[in-house]
Design a protein around this motif. Structure first.
Motif, PDB file in Angstrom:
ATOM      1  N   ASN A  24       5.328   6.984  -3.212  1.00 44.59           N
ATOM      2  CA  ASN A  24       5.404   5.522  -3.229  1.00 44.59           C
ATOM      3  C   ASN A  24       4.317   4.972  -2.321  1.00 44.59           C
ATOM      4  O   ASN A  24       3.680   5.713  -1.565  1.00 44.59           O
ATOM      5  N   HIS A  25       4.100   3.645  -2.387  1.00 43.09           N
ATOM      6  CA  HIS A  25       3.013   3.011  -1.636  1.00 43.09           C
ATOM      7  C   HIS A  25       3.485   2.436  -0.305  1.00 43.09           C
ATOM      8  O   HIS A  25       2.690   1.836   0.419  1.00 43.09           O
ATOM      9  N   HIS A  26       4.743   2.637   0.036  1.00 42.52           N
ATOM     10  CA  HIS A  26       5.297   1.976   1.216  1.00 42.52           C
ATOM     11  C   HIS A  26       5.737   2.985   2.281  1.00 42.52           C
ATOM     12  O   HIS A  26       4.935   3.343   3.147  1.00 42.52           O
ATOM     13  N   VAL A  27       6.965   3.465   2.217  1.00 40.75           N
ATOM     14  CA  VAL A  27       7.472   4.291   3.310  1.00 40.75           C
ATOM     15  C   VAL A  27       6.754   5.640   3.387  1.00 40.75           C
ATOM     16  O   VAL A  27       6.605   6.205   4.475  1.00 40.75           O
ATOM     17  N   HIS A  57       3.557   7.282  -9.105  1.00 40.96           N
ATOM     18  CA  HIS A  57       4.457   6.161  -8.805  1.00 40.96           C
ATOM     19  C   HIS A  57       3.872   5.187  -7.791  1.00 40.96           C
ATOM     20  O   HIS A  57       4.607   4.370  -7.229  1.00 40.96           O
ATOM     21  N   LEU A  58       2.576   5.239  -7.541  1.00 44.18           N
ATOM     22  CA  LEU A  58       1.979   4.285  -6.613  1.00 44.18           C
ATOM     23  C   LEU A  58       1.825   2.927  -7.281  1.00 44.18           C
ATOM     24  O   LEU A  58       1.789   2.819  -8.507  1.00 44.18           O
ATOM     25  N   ALA A  59       1.714   1.897  -6.469  1.00 43.56           N
ATOM     26  CA  ALA A  59       1.739   0.522  -6.969  1.00 43.56           C
ATOM     27  C   ALA A  59       0.608   0.252  -7.951  1.00 43.56           C
ATOM     28  O   ALA A  59      -0.464   0.863  -7.892  1.00 43.56           O
ATOM     29  N   ILE A  97      10.012  -2.131   7.344  1.00 40.99           N
ATOM     30  CA  ILE A  97       9.120  -1.657   6.273  1.00 40.99           C
ATOM     31  C   ILE A  97       9.501  -2.313   4.957  1.00 40.99           C
ATOM     32  O   ILE A  97       8.643  -2.769   4.191  1.00 40.99           O
ATOM     33  N   LEU A  98      10.808  -2.377   4.688  1.00 38.31           N
ATOM     34  CA  LEU A  98      11.259  -3.042   3.468  1.00 38.31           C
ATOM     35  C   LEU A  98      10.824  -4.501   3.464  1.00 38.31           C
ATOM     36  O   LEU A  98      10.380  -5.030   2.430  1.00 38.31           O
ATOM     37  N   GLU A  99      10.928  -5.160   4.617  1.00 35.07           N
ATOM     38  CA  GLU A  99      10.523  -6.559   4.699  1.00 35.07           C
ATOM     39  C   GLU A  99       9.015  -6.712   4.507  1.00 35.07           C
ATOM     40  O   GLU A  99       8.550  -7.605   3.786  1.00 35.07           O
TER      41      GLU A  99
END
Length: 308
Positions: free
Chosen positions: A241-244, A284-286, A66-68
């Motif tokens: 957040n927009h990721h995890v 805090h979303l992108a 996910i980080l990648e």
């Protein structure tokens, strides 16, 4: 993990290096129209967080891809702080007030951002809080410890108010967040005579309904702004957040005070938002925080930008 203001300062020591990668605060501004309601999203700057603040509670092997995928550092995160300004008739309404000067070195930009729209603190008629964490509340007072938004009335969920104003919270919240409680009590006490408390489901302003989204804090609220069949959900930090948070919403996040409750809130809310195709604004979303949720077979995706 234990997390304090000192962690913000330590993480910010590498901030100059991060600007070389484009990770610097900016004056975000975006706008949505919802009938006669105008929503502006302005920037309070950004935070510089140790990655472990969110990631330490998560399975490292599953987290790595996910980080990648999102080109994220496991060591430092720089989420934006997106404050929503609503104008409807003669009312000028802020949802949260940002950090002020005392929490994070690259935040506290809300007054400058409002001025770019021709809005002064004295123009604000109402302030509505999603919750009382420092980056949402500590911008409440000016340099003289008086309310910065001097003409405004204030609103917060009753459960959130009761939690932070309980004198036992400072001792029970844990050392890592004790300063959050001290800071919240001092600022909320300054507006105690002018605050209105509300509960889940109440229409707090015409066209704005409170929605309990608990877990990040005990009384966290989101707000559904509606005009007929069109709606925008102002999320605060319930989807942080927009990721995890989208890829693995059931995972416990270190940023949440009650990780299990927050995870349930995320899963249920993402399912609802995707099904109803509701536009969202995330603190805090992108980017500017505006977008919508799409659901795939195994996860959700944040799609930034206003829907066509």
């Amino acid at each position: 993990m234990p997390f304090t203001r000192r962690d913000f300062m330590a993480a910010s020591a590498g901030f100059a290096a991060s600007t070389a990668l484009g990770l610097k605060p900016r004056m975000a501004h975006a706008q949505l129209a919802l009938g006669e309601i105008r929503l502006d999203v302005v920037s309070d700057g950004s935070l510089t967080l140790p990655g472990g603040f969110i990631f330490d509670t998560m399975p490292k092997d599953a987290l790595a891809p996910i980080l990648e995928k999102y080109d994220l550092s496991a060591e430092v995160l720089t989420p934006p702080c997106n404050v929503t300004l609503m104008r409807s008739g003669k009312r000028v309404i802020l949802f949260d007030v940002g950090s002020g000067p005392d929490f994070a070195p690259n935040a506290g930009e809300i007054v400058t951002s409002l001025e770019a729209l021709g809005v002064t603190p004295e123009d604000v008629t109402d302030v509505v809080f999603t919750h009382a964490h420092p980056d949402h509340l500590w911008g409440l007072l000016d340099d003289f410890d008086d309310p910065l938004f001097a003409q405004a009335s204030y609103m917060i969920g009753k459960a959130e108010w009761d939690y932070w104003m309980n004198p036992n919270t400072v001792d029970e919240i844990g050392d890592a967040r004790a300063s959050f409680a001290v800071g919240a009590q001092r600022r909320l006490a300054a507006i105690e005579d002018t605050i209105t408390l509300f509960n889940d489901g109440e229409e707090i302003i015409p066209g704005v309904a409170a929605r309990a989204t608990l877990g990040h804090t005990p009384g966290h609220m989101s707000f559904e702004v509606r005009d007929g069949s069109n709606a925008v959900m102002i999320l605060g930090d319930c989807i942080g957040n927009h990721h995890v948070a989208f890829e693995q919403p059931a995972w416990i996040s270190g940023s949440d005070q009650d990780g299990e409750a927050a995870a349930k809130t995320r899963v249920d809310l993402l399912d609802q938002l995707a099904a109803e195709k509701t536009q969202i604004i995330g603190f805090h979303l992108a980017g500017d925080g505006i977008g919508h949720v799409e659901k795939s077979a195994s996860a959700y995706t944040f799609v930034p930008g206003e829907k066509a």
